[in-house]
Write a protein that holds these residues in place. Structure first.
Motif, PDB file in Angstrom:
ATOM      1  N   GLY B  49       0.796  -1.218   0.000  1.00  0.00           N
ATOM      2  CA  GLY B  49       0.000   0.000   0.000  1.00  0.00           C
ATOM      3  C   GLY B  49       0.828   1.266   0.000  1.00  0.00           C
ATOM      4  O   GLY B  49       0.574   2.189   0.769  1.00  0.00           O
ATOM      5  N   LEU B  50       1.818   1.321  -0.878  1.00  0.00           N
ATOM      6  CA  LEU B  50       2.702   2.490  -0.913  1.00  0.00           C
ATOM      7  C   LEU B  50       2.097   3.588  -1.791  1.00  0.00           C
ATOM      8  O   LEU B  50       1.597   3.323  -2.874  1.00  0.00           O
ATOM      9  CB  LEU B  50       4.063   2.064  -1.458  1.00  0.00           C
ATOM     10  CG  LEU B  50       5.120   3.144  -1.681  1.00  0.00           C
ATOM     11  CD1 LEU B  50       6.452   2.651  -1.201  1.00  0.00           C
ATOM     12  CD2 LEU B  50       5.198   3.536  -3.139  1.00  0.00           C
ATOM     13  N   SER B  51       2.119   4.818  -1.306  1.00  0.00           N
ATOM     14  CA  SER B  51       1.673   5.956  -2.105  1.00  0.00           C
ATOM     15  C   SER B  51       2.770   6.996  -2.119  1.00  0.00           C
ATOM     16  O   SER B  51       3.402   7.271  -1.089  1.00  0.00           O
ATOM     17  CB  SER B  51       0.403   6.553  -1.523  1.00  0.00           C
ATOM     18  OG  SER B  51      -0.636   5.601  -1.574  1.00  0.00           O
ATOM     19  N   LEU B  52       3.001   7.574  -3.296  1.00  0.00           N
ATOM     20  CA  LEU B  52       4.131   8.482  -3.436  1.00  0.00           C
ATOM     21  C   LEU B  52       3.897   9.337  -4.674  1.00  0.00           C
ATOM     22  O   LEU B  52       3.446   8.843  -5.709  1.00  0.00           O
ATOM     23  CB  LEU B  52       5.409   7.658  -3.633  1.00  0.00           C
ATOM     24  CG  LEU B  52       6.717   8.412  -3.800  1.00  0.00           C
ATOM     25  CD1 LEU B  52       7.134   9.008  -2.465  1.00  0.00           C
ATOM     26  CD2 LEU B  52       7.805   7.463  -4.276  1.00  0.00           C
ATOM     27  N   ALA B  53       4.178  10.630  -4.570  1.00  0.00           N
ATOM     28  CA  ALA B  53       4.059  11.499  -5.738  1.00  0.00           C
ATOM     29  C   ALA B  53       5.369  12.230  -5.955  1.00  0.00           C
ATOM     30  O   ALA B  53       6.036  12.624  -4.995  1.00  0.00           O
ATOM     31  CB  ALA B  53       2.933  12.502  -5.527  1.00  0.00           C
ATOM     32  N   VAL B  54       5.766  12.359  -7.197  1.00  0.00           N
ATOM     33  CA  VAL B  54       6.992  13.075  -7.532  1.00  0.00           C
ATOM     34  C   VAL B  54       6.621  14.165  -8.533  1.00  0.00           C
ATOM     35  O   VAL B  54       6.099  13.878  -9.609  1.00  0.00           O
ATOM     36  CB  VAL B  54       8.061  12.149  -8.139  1.00  0.00           C
ATOM     37  CG1 VAL B  54       9.357  12.920  -8.348  1.00  0.00           C
ATOM     38  CG2 VAL B  54       8.301  10.953  -7.250  1.00  0.00           C
ATOM     39  N   GLY B  55       6.888  15.398  -8.162  1.00  0.00           N
ATOM     40  CA  GLY B  55       6.546  16.515  -9.035  1.00  0.00           C
ATOM     41  C   GLY B  55       7.657  16.818 -10.013  1.00  0.00           C
ATOM     42  O   GLY B  55       8.814  16.468  -9.779  1.00  0.00           O
ATOM     43  N   ALA B  56       7.321  17.491 -11.095  1.00  0.00           N
ATOM     44  CA  ALA B  56       8.317  17.867 -12.088  1.00  0.00           C
ATOM     45  C   ALA B  56       9.349  18.790 -11.448  1.00  0.00           C
ATOM     46  O   ALA B  56       9.005  19.652 -10.640  1.00  0.00           O
ATOM     47  CB  ALA B  56       7.638  18.567 -13.253  1.00  0.00           C
ATOM     48  N   GLY B  57      10.615  18.568 -11.810  1.00  0.00           N
ATOM     49  CA  GLY B  57      11.682  19.402 -11.295  1.00  0.00           C
ATOM     50  C   GLY B  57      12.050  19.127  -9.851  1.00  0.00           C
ATOM     51  O   GLY B  57      12.870  19.835  -9.273  1.00  0.00           O
ATOM     52  N   ARG B  58      11.461  18.110  -9.268  1.00  0.00           N
ATOM     53  CA  ARG B  58      11.767  17.800  -7.864  1.00  0.00           C
ATOM     54  C   ARG B  58      12.635  16.549  -7.781  1.00  0.00           C
ATOM     55  O   ARG B  58      12.468  15.610  -8.565  1.00  0.00           O
ATOM     56  CB  ARG B  58      10.477  17.529  -7.087  1.00  0.00           C
ATOM     57  CG  ARG B  58       9.460  18.641  -7.126  1.00  0.00           C
ATOM     58  CD  ARG B  58       9.874  19.812  -6.296  1.00  0.00           C
ATOM     59  NE  ARG B  58       9.653  19.593  -4.864  1.00  0.00           N
ATOM     60  CZ  ARG B  58      10.117  20.419  -3.924  1.00  0.00           C
ATOM     61  NH1 ARG B  58      10.853  21.458  -4.268  1.00  0.00           N
ATOM     62  NH2 ARG B  58       9.881  20.175  -2.662  1.00  0.00           N
ATOM     63  N   VAL B  59      13.520  16.525  -6.808  1.00  0.00           N
ATOM     64  CA  VAL B  59      14.278  15.313  -6.516  1.00  0.00           C
ATOM     65  C   VAL B  59      13.691  14.729  -5.237  1.00  0.00           C
ATOM     66  O   VAL B  59      13.747  15.357  -4.185  1.00  0.00           O
ATOM     67  CB  VAL B  59      15.779  15.615  -6.307  1.00  0.00           C
ATOM     68  CG1 VAL B  59      16.535  14.333  -5.980  1.00  0.00           C
ATOM     69  CG2 VAL B  59      16.366  16.278  -7.535  1.00  0.00           C
ATOM     70  N   VAL B  60      13.089  13.565  -5.376  1.00  0.00           N
ATOM     71  CA  VAL B  60      12.507  12.920  -4.206  1.00  0.00           C
ATOM     72  C   VAL B  60      13.348  11.699  -3.864  1.00  0.00           C
ATOM     73  O   VAL B  60      13.555  10.828  -4.709  1.00  0.00           O
ATOM     74  CB  VAL B  60      11.044  12.503  -4.455  1.00  0.00           C
ATOM     75  CG1 VAL B  60      10.493  11.749  -3.261  1.00  0.00           C
ATOM     76  CG2 VAL B  60      10.196  13.729  -4.741  1.00  0.00           C
ATOM     77  N   ALA B  61      13.830  11.643  -2.660  1.00  0.00           N
ATOM     78  CA  ALA B  61      14.635  10.498  -2.242  1.00  0.00           C
ATOM     79  C   ALA B  61      13.732   9.483  -1.564  1.00  0.00           C
ATOM     80  O   ALA B  61      12.956   9.832  -0.678  1.00  0.00           O
ATOM     81  CB  ALA B  61      15.730  10.948  -1.291  1.00  0.00           C
ATOM     82  N   LEU B  62      13.837   8.251  -2.026  1.00  0.00           N
ATOM     83  CA  LEU B  62      13.120   7.158  -1.381  1.00  0.00           C
ATOM     84  C   LEU B  62      14.145   6.452  -0.507  1.00  0.00           C
ATOM     85  O   LEU B  62      15.079   5.833  -1.003  1.00  0.00           O
ATOM     86  CB  LEU B  62      12.558   6.229  -2.455  1.00  0.00           C
ATOM     87  CG  LEU B  62      11.529   5.190  -2.043  1.00  0.00           C
ATOM     88  CD1 LEU B  62      10.350   5.846  -1.363  1.00  0.00           C
ATOM     89  CD2 LEU B  62      11.064   4.411  -3.251  1.00  0.00           C
ATOM     90  N   VAL B  63      13.998   6.596   0.799  1.00  0.00           N
ATOM     91  CA  VAL B  63      15.009   6.116   1.721  1.00  0.00           C
ATOM     92  C   VAL B  63      14.439   4.981   2.555  1.00  0.00           C
ATOM     93  O   VAL B  63      13.292   5.051   2.990  1.00  0.00           O
ATOM     94  CB  VAL B  63      15.460   7.244   2.667  1.00  0.00           C
ATOM     95  CG1 VAL B  63      16.528   6.766   3.622  1.00  0.00           C
ATOM     96  CG2 VAL B  63      15.976   8.425   1.865  1.00  0.00           C
ATOM     97  N   GLY B  64      15.239   3.967   2.758  1.00  0.00           N
ATOM     98  CA  GLY B  64      14.786   2.887   3.622  1.00  0.00           C
ATOM     99  C   GLY B  64      15.866   1.837   3.711  1.00  0.00           C
ATOM    100  O   GLY B  64      16.795   1.836   2.917  1.00  0.00           O
ATOM    101  N   PRO B  65      15.755   0.944   4.700  1.00  0.00           N
ATOM    102  CA  PRO B  65      16.757  -0.111   4.813  1.00  0.00           C
ATOM    103  C   PRO B  65      16.609  -1.132   3.697  1.00  0.00           C
ATOM    104  O   PRO B  65      15.612  -1.128   2.978  1.00  0.00           O
ATOM    105  CB  PRO B  65      16.451  -0.734   6.177  1.00  0.00           C
ATOM    106  CG  PRO B  65      15.018  -0.441   6.410  1.00  0.00           C
ATOM    107  CD  PRO B  65      14.724   0.849   5.729  1.00  0.00           C
ATOM    108  N   GLU B 244      12.905  16.397  -1.345  1.00  0.00           N
ATOM    109  CA  GLU B 244      11.992  15.765  -0.406  1.00  0.00           C
ATOM    110  C   GLU B 244      12.525  14.376  -0.068  1.00  0.00           C
ATOM    111  O   GLU B 244      13.211  13.771  -0.873  1.00  0.00           O
ATOM    112  CB  GLU B 244      10.597  15.586  -1.031  1.00  0.00           C
ATOM    113  CG  GLU B 244       9.948  16.863  -1.482  1.00  0.00           C
ATOM    114  CD  GLU B 244       8.768  16.579  -2.397  1.00  0.00           C
ATOM    115  OE1 GLU B 244       8.091  15.558  -2.177  1.00  0.00           O
ATOM    116  OE2 GLU B 244       8.559  17.363  -3.336  1.00  0.00           O
ATOM    117  N   ILE B 245      12.173  13.929   1.096  1.00  0.00           N
ATOM    118  CA  ILE B 245      12.546  12.569   1.494  1.00  0.00           C
ATOM    119  C   ILE B 245      11.274  11.800   1.810  1.00  0.00           C
ATOM    120  O   ILE B 245      10.399  12.307   2.516  1.00  0.00           O
ATOM    121  CB  ILE B 245      13.463  12.575   2.740  1.00  0.00           C
ATOM    122  CG1 ILE B 245      14.811  13.229   2.407  1.00  0.00           C
ATOM    123  CG2 ILE B 245      13.682  11.161   3.249  1.00  0.00           C
ATOM    124  CD1 ILE B 245      15.775  13.270   3.569  1.00  0.00           C
ATOM    125  N   ALA B 246      11.185  10.595   1.249  1.00  0.00           N
ATOM    126  CA  ALA B 246      10.108   9.696   1.620  1.00  0.00           C
ATOM    127  C   ALA B 246      10.762   8.498   2.295  1.00  0.00           C
ATOM    128  O   ALA B 246      11.630   7.862   1.711  1.00  0.00           O
ATOM    129  CB  ALA B 246       9.336   9.253   0.382  1.00  0.00           C
TER     130      ALA B 246
END
Lengths: 317, 546
Positions: B49-65, B244-246
């Motif tokens: 059930g993962l939800s995530l949005a990435v906008g144009a021009g944005r760097v979103v880091a998906l962080v996790g073990p 952003e960090i997710a």
């Protein structure tokens, strides 16, 4: 003979291996894919999947064929060469001749059983020699000095480029026709593929990190070769070996047909097939079907046995 | 240089934003919108059930073990799964207007490459060694029939900081790690996709190269308005280069927000644990404890003026050129340096595996290469060796039990060893391939410790691990040092790790030791190489350009 009677050889080898290093006498551990299944330790640290019934069945079939060949005189009262003019060309199921007789009145079951002696002997010995020599030469090429590597690789190339029959004819002309000649001829014309594959596999394995890790544990070159390099090179070699058995059985019949192998009157599966060519279109299917079935069953059994030498590398998605 | 690029990209990010996002951007501003994604592999639900949005021009880091489902999520976006169907994906993945999960094969091929670029962790392995970089680029352009391959390819290379003249005709293995990763990024972005997925692209790179590559990625987002999904296990990297960090835990995004905010005040308990582990603070001060009289301890292992030349088919590289190093009893030495500075070669020499072309290797007062082969082998048993890629260092046919038992020269139990490194002895029956990265590295440690060595040589043992697994391995090493008086030589390109584990830090550059100083005075280092490494290393609490 790792292929012919894998089970026995390996169990013996396992006993030897455990004599050598008592610390390694660990309880049998898991099989493929993480599911626990007992395995036997082998000389080459090979894993035999004990729980695969197909492998055991194949071994049993091969053993049964070999036993039947060895015990031929006990299983049939007939002489495979003696002709009987009163019983020529009988169909299978005839009284006293369950597999029928050929146009000269020779009992087909007797000929199959005695033929198995020749064919299995030639097939398995020639394959064993081929694989042994191939692995040895491939190993020398991979581990030895540059010039030896070149020498072996070039010799293999030259032999591969010559038509096999020419080489075999030359050999037979020098040594004279006999069973030994057939074995030697098969080995001399088919070691190249084994050697080249073994060399390539060993060279490829040698560069892998676990081999370096093994050296870092203080293992000697021999130990690394035995425990890590050869078991890694074995699966492709086993496939070739299985193919070589069938190849040897058929080559024997070719040579016999040319008068360079066993005498034409002496039965072998190959000889039976060669003779049966004449009856192919006359409705005597059984003269072809039985020896052909024997060859096919043998090759299948050997192939299944060879597949037991699985790569055993796990896979993640 | 690094900060200059950062400053520039920051400026651009503001002005670029959604407006400059180019043809592939969508009206809503979100290039990628994942809703309720669930990925199941046989026997386990990895993404839940993962939800995530990435906008144009944005760097979103998906962080996790490791094992939290980062890579599976990323691969689901382009449906790069094993075709055998063992992986089941459900939910919605909106790329612009279209749901990737409902696309047919042909449309999916259109999405891959044109709308989504994908860069993998191991760039060299993701490129075909038999063909040139130029052909890789041309192949991608032609597959989508989008015009002049050379012009597009050269432009993509330029955006990634490579000159087309230099690399067009090069094959992947002829490039350095950083160059290969840039080439892979150019390949991923040659068709100007709206979304770039960078899957752990800098994990194997040294900090200086890492900074260069990540600056390139940021510039892509800022300059071209590209949405970037940056997958990483390194919070400090995320903090410095992502907007952003997710944070991903157990297949779900537990926290998502601006980088600085997440790092400053993490709200989810899991994020707090992650931030704490990433700070690499030694619990109880085990490794930072001051040791007196280190200089008087006997030297166990030393190399003097060692030179080693690697002779390849086409070129020769001088990997070590006059390196000197002493390893004393019970001390912990970190060897740091960029890729190609000779760190791993030094480990091979210290382990008595590789013979130096010049110089001496002395172990216990004896010249290693003057010994007989037999004695040298005995010597190797007295040195434990741990590699970066633990799995590759195990025979693939072996179970954990056999891996460890091989190193035990009779006597001692495998179970004891596994317990010493904090593993369940029941794992003995398993194959290393079925273990997690941290567990594999523990098995490698168990094997290295089996013969009771006095020196442990560890070649980047935590490089591929997530912060939590890394912290556990480091704590384990600290404990082993304390309990067994083990000397540790720890090769790493991560100064944070070096600081955490070592008493002494040795900096290598171009095959020679340029600086050798106590870990506590690392910040006062004077050498240019050390400064460069220090500056390129991202730190938590020192917010980056975001």
């Amino acid at each position: 003979m790792p292929i012919a009677d894998g089970g026995r050889a390996l169990r013996k080898a396992a006993a030897e291996a455990e004599d050598q290093d008592p610390g390694a006498g660990a309880p049998p551990l898991s099989g493929g894919g993480g599911a626990p299944a007992p395995v036997t330790r082998g000389l080459l640290a090979m894993r035999i999947p004990v729980r695969r019934p197909g492998v055991w069945a194949a071994g049993a079939v091969l053993l049964a064929l070999a036993l039947a060949a060895v015990c031929a005189p006990l299983l049939t009262p007939y002489d495979p060469i003696a002709t009987d003019t009163a019983a020529t060309g009988l169909a299978p199921g005839s009284p006293g001749h369950p597999f029928g007789t050929d146009p000269l009145g020779r009992d087909l079951l007797a000929r199959l059983l005695y033929g198995g002696r020749t064919s299995l002997l030639v097939g398995l010995t020639a394959a064993a020699i081929t694989v042994g020599a191939g692995v040895l030469l491939g190993g020398i090429a991979a581990a030895g000095p540059r010039w030896l590597d070149e020498l072996i690789a070039r010799a293999a190339d030259v032999l591969l480029s010559l038509p096999m029959l020419v080489v075999v004819l030359a050999l037979a002309a020098v040594i004279g026709p006999s069973l030994g000649t057939v074995v030697l001829a098969v080995a001399a014309t088919s070691w190249m593929s084994v050697a080249l594959v073994a060399r390539a596999e060993l060279v490829g394995q040698r560069e892998r990190l676990y081999v370096r890790a093994a050296y870092a544990l203080g293992l000697s070159r021999g130990q690394v070769l035995r425990r890590h390099l050869l078991p890694g090179a074995l699966p492709p070699i086993a496939s070739i070996a299985a193919f070589e058995v069938g190849h040897a059985v058929l080559t024997e019949s070719t040579l016999s047909f040319l008068g360079l192998g066993v005498p034409p009157n002496r039965p072998s599966w190959g000889n039976l097939l060669t003779e049966a060519q004449a009856h192919l279109l006359t409705g005597e299917w059984y003269t072809v079907a039985f020896p052909a079935a024997c060859v096919v069953v043998t090759i299948l059994a050997v192939n299944v046995l060879a597949s037991a030498v699985a790569r055993g590398e796990g896979r993640a998605w | 240089m690094v900060s200059a690029v950062d400053a520039g990209s920051r400026g651009n990010a503001v002005s670029g934003g959604n407006a400059g996002s180019g043809e592939n951007a969508v009206s809503g501003g979100n290039v990628l919108d994942v809703r309720g994604l669930t990925v199941e592999v046989p026997g386990r639900r990895v993404v839940d059930g993962l939800s995530l949005a990435v906008g144009a021009g944005r760097v979103v880091a998906l962080v996790g073990p490791s094992g939290s489902g980062k890579s599976l999520t990323a691969r689901s976006i382009v449906r790069l799964h094993d075709p055998s169907g063992a992986v089941r994906v459900s939910g919605t993945i909106l790329l612009g207007e279209s749901d990737v999960l409902s696309l047919g094969r042909r449309e999916l091929r259109e999405v891959r490459g044109r709308h989504v670029g994908y860069a993998f962790q191991d760039a060299v392995a993701s490129l075909n060694p038999a063909i040139t970089i130029g052909r890789h680029l041309a192949e991608t352009v032609r597959a989508h029939g989008s015009g002049d391959a050379y012009a597009l390819g050269a432009a993509a290379l330029k955006r990634c900081g490579l000159a087309a003249d230099d690399v067009w005709d090069a094959r992947p293995y002829e490039l350095s790690g950083g160059q290969a990763q840039r080439a892979a990024l150019a390949l991923a972005t040659v068709l100007e996709p709206g979304l770039l997925i960078a899957d752990e692209v800098t994990t194997a790179l040294d900090p200086v190269t890492q900074a260069e590559v990540l600056d390139t990625i940021r510039a892509q987002a800022a300059g071209e308005g590209r949405a970037v999904l940056l997958i990483t296990h390194d919070l400090a990297v995320a903090g410095r280069w992502a907007d952003e960090i997710a944070v991903l835990s157990d297949g779900r995004v537990v926290e998502h927000g601006p980088s600085a905010e997440i790092l400053r005040s993490p709200s989810a308990p899991f994020t707090r644990a992650l931030v704490a582990a990433a700070r690499l603070e030694a619990p109880g001060g085990v490794s930072l404890e001051k040791r007196r009289g280190d200089r008087e301890r006997p030297v166990l292992l030393s190399v003097r003026g060692v030179r080693r030349v690697l002779r390849g088919r086409a070129r020769t590289t001088v990997a070590l050129d006059g390196a000197d190093l002493d390893v004393r009893e019970g001390e912990s030495v970190a060897v740091v340096g960029r890729s190609g500075s000779g760190k791993s070669t030094l480990v091979g020499v210290l382990a008595a595996l590789d013979r130096p072309d010049a110089g001496r290797v002395v172990a216990g007062g004896r010249d290693v290469w003057a010994l007989r082969e037999r004695d040298r082998r005995a010597l190797r048993r007295g040195t434990g060796l741990v590699f970066q890629d633990a799995l590759a260092s195990f025979d693939p046919r072996y179970t954990v039990e056999r891996v460890v038992a091989e190193a035990l020269a009779g006597g001692g139990g495998v179970a004891d060893l596994l317990e010493r490194v904090g593993l369940d002895p029941a794992m003995a029956a398993r194959r290393p391939a079925t273990l997690s990265g941290g567990e594999r590295q523990r098995v490698a440690l168990a094997r290295a410790l089996a013969a009771g060595p006095r020196v442990l040589l560890a070649d980047e043992p935590t490089t591929g691990l997530d912060v939590i697994a890394q912290e556990r391995i480091l704590a384990l090493l600290a404990r082993l040092r304390r309990d067994e008086g083990l000397s540790v030589v720890f090769v790493t390109h991560d100064l944070r790790v070096a600081r955490r584990i070592a008493d002494r830090v040795v900096v290598l550059a171009d095959g020679a030791v340029v600086e050798d100083l106590p870990a506590s005075s690392l910040d006062a280092a004077s050498e240019a190489e050390t400064r460069a490494l220090l500056e390129a290393t991202p730190r938590l609490g020192e917010p980056g350009p975001a």
